[in-house]
Design an enzyme around this catalytic site. Structure first.
Site, PDB file in Angstrom:
ATOM      1  N   LYS A 110       0.842  -1.192   0.000  1.00 57.31           N
ATOM      2  CA  LYS A 110       0.000   0.000   0.000  1.00 57.31           C
ATOM      3  C   LYS A 110       0.880   1.246   0.000  1.00 57.31           C
ATOM      4  O   LYS A 110       0.650   2.204  -0.728  1.00 57.31           O
ATOM      5  CB  LYS A 110      -0.916  -0.001   1.225  1.00 57.31           C
ATOM      6  CG  LYS A 110      -2.359   0.118   0.815  1.00 57.31           C
ATOM      7  CD  LYS A 110      -3.330   0.251   1.924  1.00 57.31           C
ATOM      8  CE  LYS A 110      -4.688   0.543   1.276  1.00 57.31           C
ATOM      9  NZ  LYS A 110      -5.788   0.524   2.184  1.00 57.31           N
ATOM     10  N   LYS A 189      -2.127 -14.513 -10.097  1.00 60.67           N
ATOM     11  CA  LYS A 189      -2.722 -15.144  -8.909  1.00 60.67           C
ATOM     12  C   LYS A 189      -4.215 -14.793  -8.817  1.00 60.67           C
ATOM     13  O   LYS A 189      -4.584 -13.621  -8.969  1.00 60.67           O
ATOM     14  CB  LYS A 189      -1.999 -14.623  -7.654  1.00 60.67           C
ATOM     15  CG  LYS A 189      -2.550 -15.211  -6.393  1.00 60.67           C
ATOM     16  CD  LYS A 189      -2.129 -14.441  -5.160  1.00 60.67           C
ATOM     17  CE  LYS A 189      -3.026 -14.859  -4.023  1.00 60.67           C
ATOM     18  NZ  LYS A 189      -3.284 -13.941  -2.985  1.00 60.67           N
ATOM     19  N   LYS A 192      -9.574 -11.538  -5.431  1.00 63.45           N
ATOM     20  CA  LYS A 192     -10.712 -10.655  -5.697  1.00 63.45           C
ATOM     21  C   LYS A 192     -10.255  -9.241  -6.036  1.00 63.45           C
ATOM     22  O   LYS A 192     -10.987  -8.480  -6.647  1.00 63.45           O
ATOM     23  CB  LYS A 192     -11.705 -10.647  -4.536  1.00 63.45           C
ATOM     24  CG  LYS A 192     -11.165 -10.163  -3.226  1.00 63.45           C
ATOM     25  CD  LYS A 192     -12.265 -10.292  -2.179  1.00 63.45           C
ATOM     26  CE  LYS A 192     -11.737 -10.419  -0.767  1.00 63.45           C
ATOM     27  NZ  LYS A 192     -10.738 -11.446  -0.531  1.00 63.45           N
TER      28      LYS A 192
HETATM   29  P1  ADP Z   1      -7.990 -12.521  -1.998  1.00 61.02           P
HETATM   30  O1  ADP Z   1      -6.594 -12.555  -2.568  1.00 61.02           O
HETATM   31  O2  ADP Z   1      -8.999 -12.869  -3.016  1.00 61.02           O
HETATM   32  O3  ADP Z   1      -8.290 -11.208  -1.311  1.00 61.02           O
HETATM   33  P2  ADP Z   1      -7.699 -13.544   0.677  1.00 61.02           P
HETATM   34  O4  ADP Z   1      -6.471 -12.720   0.832  1.00 61.02           O
HETATM   35  O5  ADP Z   1      -8.922 -13.150   1.451  1.00 61.02           O
HETATM   36  O6  ADP Z   1      -8.048 -13.658  -0.888  1.00 61.02           O
HETATM   37  O7  ADP Z   1      -7.299 -15.056   1.020  1.00 61.02           O
HETATM   38  C1  ADP Z   1      -7.992 -15.939   1.875  1.00 61.02           C
HETATM   39  C2  ADP Z   1      -7.224 -17.245   1.954  1.00 61.02           C
HETATM   40  O8  ADP Z   1      -7.188 -17.865   0.661  1.00 61.02           O
HETATM   41  C3  ADP Z   1      -5.766 -17.074   2.375  1.00 61.02           C
HETATM   42  O9  ADP Z   1      -5.377 -18.153   3.218  1.00 61.02           O
HETATM   43  C4  ADP Z   1      -5.009 -17.097   1.078  1.00 61.02           C
HETATM   44  O10 ADP Z   1      -3.689 -17.552   1.234  1.00 61.02           O
HETATM   45  C5  ADP Z   1      -5.848 -18.046   0.243  1.00 61.02           C
HETATM   46  N1  ADP Z   1      -5.775 -17.661  -1.184  1.00 61.02           N
HETATM   47  C6  ADP Z   1      -6.297 -16.554  -1.761  1.00 61.02           C
HETATM   48  N2  ADP Z   1      -6.045 -16.525  -3.077  1.00 61.02           N
HETATM   49  C7  ADP Z   1      -5.340 -17.638  -3.353  1.00 61.02           C
HETATM   50  C8  ADP Z   1      -4.778 -18.198  -4.549  1.00 61.02           C
HETATM   51  N3  ADP Z   1      -4.907 -17.592  -5.727  1.00 61.02           N
HETATM   52  N4  ADP Z   1      -4.107 -19.350  -4.448  1.00 61.02           N
HETATM   53  C9  ADP Z   1      -3.985 -19.990  -3.270  1.00 61.02           C
HETATM   54  N5  ADP Z   1      -4.481 -19.530  -2.110  1.00 61.02           N
HETATM   55  C10 ADP Z   1      -5.161 -18.369  -2.130  1.00 61.02           C
END
Ligand code: ADP
Ligand code: TRP
Length: 321
Positions: A110, A189, A192
């Site tokens: 950020k 990757k 969201k």
């Molecule tokens: P986002 O990246 O969509 O905001 P979060 O940060 O809320 O997702 O992640 C929630 C959980 O899901 C975490 O434990 C994170 O490591 C896992 N996670 C999120 N995206 C991925 C991905 N593309 N591959 C593997 N694990 C993921």
């Protein structure tokens, strides 16, 4: 052994969340004790609309239950139902060096983008450390991007134990290598934040639409291709059994196939995998008190453990009469 993990209710779950984190929760729920919570306090750093946060929190709980989290095996609760963790966060904060938090990626990214961060985002890893240490957790299943935060929890535990005597258990991260990083529809990757997600609970038509969006290169049908570096193949491997993966890999190496066919196979495999959970979810929503009852029972159980750890910490630090 106690397994613990939390997941933020900042959006509906996607394949990355499922294969990177949730699937492990379910696999590990039959360990001695498994604690899983919806990290709604962490979500406050991004969602500032009460109704939206409330709805997403409920959705997250329903999603986890529909995906196979069994409340008789694991304890499911809301982070905000355990006030002991917030007190522990403050205590841990007093011993956490600024430099440790400055190195954490969410804040660093950020700052690099020139966006001003609030204290909540900066101290986010301390709340996460309290979440982990506050239940004497041994094993923390997460995706790759959370490993740094678990290192922070370990650092905080080590320095606290050094100063006040043995109080905290040292947690270990648990990571599934094969799905450590699920690619999104654009090959980056799945997240969201990047508008490249495929939701776990999309209805069949919406699911097909998202799958058709997966980007592919402009190779000619007859050309061979290396599967391992292709994100469509990687997504297929999340669902396909070993022999289906081998067949698909052989087809890639031989050439003579179109990406449209592979997308159709992926859509069918995903529907077979998640379709039953979607039906279970529909049934769960018919009983409006079920999720509330699960969360209430979970909070009661989790609070007992958190109170025990906080009491230990209060004694160690001199916060008692
Ligand atoms: P986002 O990246 O969509 O905001 P979060 O940060 O809320 O997702 O992640 C929630 C959980 O899901 C975490 O434990 C994170 O490591 C896992 N996670 C999120 N995206 C991925 C991905 N593309 N591959 C593997 N694990 C993921
Ligand atoms: N920070 C984690 C995430 O964004 C969620 C989380 C909060 C968590 N507290 C935790 C994960 C404790 C594991 C353990 O995904």
């Amino acid at each position: 052994m106690r397994v613990l993990s939390g997941i933020q209710p900042t959006g509906r779950f996607h394949w990355g969340n499922y294969f990177g984190a949730i699937r492990q929760y379910i696999q590990l729920q039959h360990e001695d004790e498994a604690f899983y919570f919806i990290a709604n306090l962490h979500a406050l750093t991004t969602i500032r609309d009460a109704q939206q946060l409330n709805q997403l929190t409920l959705d997250a709980a329903l999603d986890l239950l529909a995906l196979g989290l069994d409340p008789d095996a694991a304890t499911l609760f809301l982070q905000s139902d355990i006030p002991e963790i917030s007190e522990l966060t403050w205590i841990l904060m007093t011993g956490t060096p600024m430099g440790l938090l400055e190195r954490c990626h969410a804040f660093k990214e950020k700052k690099a983008r020139g966006v001003s961060a609030d204290a909540g985002l900066f101290t986010y890893p301390v709340l996460m450390a309290a979440d982990i240490l506050g239940y004497d957790s041994n094993c923390v299943p997460v995706g790759q991007d959370q490993v740094q935060h678990i290192e922070v929890a370990r650092d905080i535990a080590r320095s606290f134990n050094h100063h006040y005597g043995d109080c905290f258990v040292q947690p270990e991260a648990s990571l599934l290598d094969s799905s450590a990083k699920v690619p999104g529809t654009d090959g980056e990757k799945m997240s969201k934040s990047y508008d490249n997600i495929i939701p776990v609970f999309a209805e069949e038509q919406a699911l097909n639409k998202q799958i058709m969006r997966i980007s592919t290169d402009s190779r000619a049908m007859e050309d061979a291709k290396e599967p391992e570096t292709d994100h469509l193949y990687q997504l297929f491997c999340l669902f396909g059994k070993a022999e289906q993966q081998q067949e698909m890999a052989a087809m890639y190496r031989q050439g003579g196939f179109g990406y449209g066919d592979i997308k159709k196979q992926l859509a069918a495999a995903a529907e077979a995998y998640f379709g039953p959970a979607r039906e279970r979810r529909k049934k769960l929503t018919q009983d409006s008190s079920y999720v509330q009852d699960v969360l209430t029972a979970g909070a009661t159980k989790a609070r007992l453990k958190a109170a025990e750890v906080l009491d230990r910490v209060q004694h160690a630090t001199g916060l008692v009469r």
